[in-house]
Scaffold this active site. Structure first.
Site, PDB file in Angstrom:
ATOM      1  CG  ASN A   9      -1.734   1.227   1.391  1.00 50.78           C
ATOM      2  OD1 ASN A   9      -1.799   2.050   0.466  1.00 50.78           O
ATOM      3  ND2 ASN A   9      -2.369   1.392   2.535  1.00 50.78           N
ATOM      4  CD1 TRP A  10       3.942   1.390  -2.744  1.00 56.67           C
ATOM      5  CD2 TRP A  10       3.539   2.269  -4.761  1.00 56.67           C
ATOM      6  NE1 TRP A  10       4.748   0.744  -3.654  1.00 56.67           N
ATOM      7  CE2 TRP A  10       4.515   1.269  -4.900  1.00 56.67           C
ATOM      8  CE3 TRP A  10       3.124   2.953  -5.909  1.00 56.67           C
ATOM      9  CZ2 TRP A  10       5.090   0.945  -6.131  1.00 56.67           C
ATOM     10  CZ3 TRP A  10       3.683   2.634  -7.135  1.00 56.67           C
ATOM     11  CH2 TRP A  10       4.658   1.633  -7.235  1.00 56.67           C
ATOM     12  CE  LYS A  11      -0.165   3.183   4.732  1.00 57.20           C
ATOM     13  NZ  LYS A  11      -0.062   3.244   6.178  1.00 57.20           N
ATOM     14  CG  HIS A  94      -5.863   1.811   5.180  1.00 56.13           C
ATOM     15  ND1 HIS A  94      -5.424   2.734   6.093  1.00 56.13           N
ATOM     16  CD2 HIS A  94      -4.843   0.937   4.985  1.00 56.13           C
ATOM     17  CE1 HIS A  94      -4.175   2.420   6.445  1.00 56.13           C
ATOM     18  NE2 HIS A  94      -3.804   1.345   5.789  1.00 56.13           N
ATOM     19  CD  GLU A  96      -2.904   5.409   6.747  1.00 57.05           C
ATOM     20  OE1 GLU A  96      -2.912   5.531   5.514  1.00 57.05           O
ATOM     21  OE2 GLU A  96      -1.965   4.877   7.380  1.00 57.05           O
ATOM     22  CD  GLU A 166      -3.259  -2.518   7.303  1.00 55.00           C
ATOM     23  OE1 GLU A 166      -2.182  -2.767   6.775  1.00 55.00           O
ATOM     24  OE2 GLU A 166      -3.884  -1.461   7.113  1.00 55.00           O
ATOM     25  N   GLY A 172       2.693   2.290  10.734  1.00 50.51           N
ATOM     26  CA  GLY A 172       3.633   3.386  10.560  1.00 50.51           C
ATOM     27  C   GLY A 172       4.350   3.788  11.842  1.00 50.51           C
ATOM     28  CB  SER A 212       5.468  -1.774  11.821  1.00 51.03           C
ATOM     29  OG  SER A 212       5.043  -0.444  12.080  1.00 51.03           O
ATOM     30  N   GLY A 233       2.895  -1.057   4.226  1.00 55.45           N
ATOM     31  CA  GLY A 233       3.027   0.343   3.844  1.00 55.45           C
ATOM     32  C   GLY A 233       4.479   0.681   3.554  1.00 55.45           C
ATOM     33  N   GLY A 234       5.171   1.203   4.569  1.00 50.64           N
ATOM     34  CA  GLY A 234       6.534   1.712   4.403  1.00 50.64           C
ATOM     35  C   GLY A 234       7.489   0.782   3.666  1.00 50.64           C
TER      36      GLY A 234
HETATM   37  P1  13P Z   1       3.157   0.348   7.573  1.00 50.02           P
HETATM   38  O1  13P Z   1       3.628  -0.963   6.988  1.00 50.02           O
HETATM   39  O2  13P Z   1       3.908   1.526   7.068  1.00 50.02           O
HETATM   40  O3  13P Z   1       3.056   0.266   9.067  1.00 50.02           O
HETATM   41  O4  13P Z   1       1.657   0.566   7.048  1.00 50.02           O
HETATM   42  C1  13P Z   1       0.753  -0.446   7.192  1.00 50.02           C
HETATM   43  C2  13P Z   1      -0.466  -0.123   6.408  1.00 50.02           C
HETATM   44  O5  13P Z   1      -1.227   0.761   6.769  1.00 50.02           O
HETATM   45  C3  13P Z   1      -0.708  -0.859   5.172  1.00 50.02           C
HETATM   46  O6  13P Z   1      -1.990  -0.632   4.698  1.00 50.02           O
END
Ligand code: 13P
Length: 252
Positions: A9-11, A94, A96, A166, A172, A212, A233-234
């Site tokens: 997930n590149w956000k 998600h 967020e 999640e 994050g 993470s 994500g990251g």
């Molecule tokens: P991180 O891997 O950066 O913690 O993000 C997780 C995430 O929200 C994937 O959708």
């Protein structure tokens, strides 16, 4: 046996050039799709370009969509529009989006139902806040999210859903749930799915962990019986680290 899924997930990251460079770097390196479902979820603006260049073992997904087919919803993207980009996956609910953009269990449910109509594979995200975990209410909280998300979803449709657990406190933050914590909650999710659809169906639904995840901790997470992959994500932003995650999923 459930096929593992590794989804990035590149956000709201990566320019078009950066995104294309990444895709070219991993296209030939990802394992066969029959072994691992490798997915990159990118900004809507990039989707068509990425789909055009995706290798045959890589799939592209969106990060959100509206549930209506069309209408006066300024700034939104409909499932029908997503369909025209050629994407095959879509993240739904998600944390967020739930936290910052007022997404509710009801709209998550409507989006899930819309995804089926447009043959998009939904990656449905659920997960608790730190407060809920500290109060010892994680299973109840996640159970309610799952039940509401799956209302009016048939057995056949349920089979196509990928669930991503999640925990919000792990996103994050560099704080990963321990493999045991992740396994416990994911097993609880499978129990809810069993109560809704029976064991045969629930045993086939893929459930991912997210929060993470890195090349350093992915192996232990994937060793857990109920964890079928990760939503990342990251660590999905660098081609080399994403590839190492994908390869870990292949060896699950
Ligand atoms: P991180 O891997 O950066 O913690 O993000 C997780 C995430 O929200 C994937 O959708």
């Amino acid at each position: 046996m459930r096929k593992p899924v590794m989804a990035g997930n590149w956000k709201m990251n990566k320019t078009r050039d950066e995104a294309l460079q990444f895709i070219y770097a991993i296209n030939q390196e990802v394992p066969p799709f029959e072994e691992v479902e490798t997915v990159i979820c990118a900004s809507d603006v990039l989707l068509r370009d990425l789909v055009k260049r995706q290798g045959e073992d890589l799939k592209i997904g969106a990060q959100n969509m509206h549930f209506k087919e069309k209408g006066a919803f300024t700034g939104e993207t409909s499932p029908r529009l997503l369909e025209t980009t050629g994407v095959s996956y879509v993240l739904i609910g998600h944390s967020e989006r739930r936290e910052m953009f007022n997404e509710t269990d009801e709209s998550v449910n409507q989006k899930l139902l819309a995804a089926f109509e447009y043959d998009l594979t939904p990656i449905l995200c659920v997960g608790e806040s730190l407060q809920v975990r500290e109060e010892g209410k994680t299973d109840l909280y996640v159970e309610a999210q799952i039940k509401k998300a799956f209302s009016n979803v048939s057995k056949e449709e349920a089979l196509t859903v990928i669930v991503a657990y999640e925990p919000i406190w792990a996103i994050g933050t560099g704080k990963t749930a321990t493999p045991m914590q992740a396994e416990e909650t994911i097993a609880a999710i499978r129990t809810v799915l069993t109560s809704l659809y029976g064991k045969e169906i629930a045993d086939q639904i893929r459930i991912l962990y997210g929060g993470s995840v890195t090349p350093a901790n992915v192996k232990e997470l994937l060793q857990q019986k109920n964890i079928d992959g990760a939503l990342v994500g990251g660590a999905s932003l660098e081609a080399s680290s994403f590839l190492s995650l994908v390869n870990a999923a292949k060896n699950k």
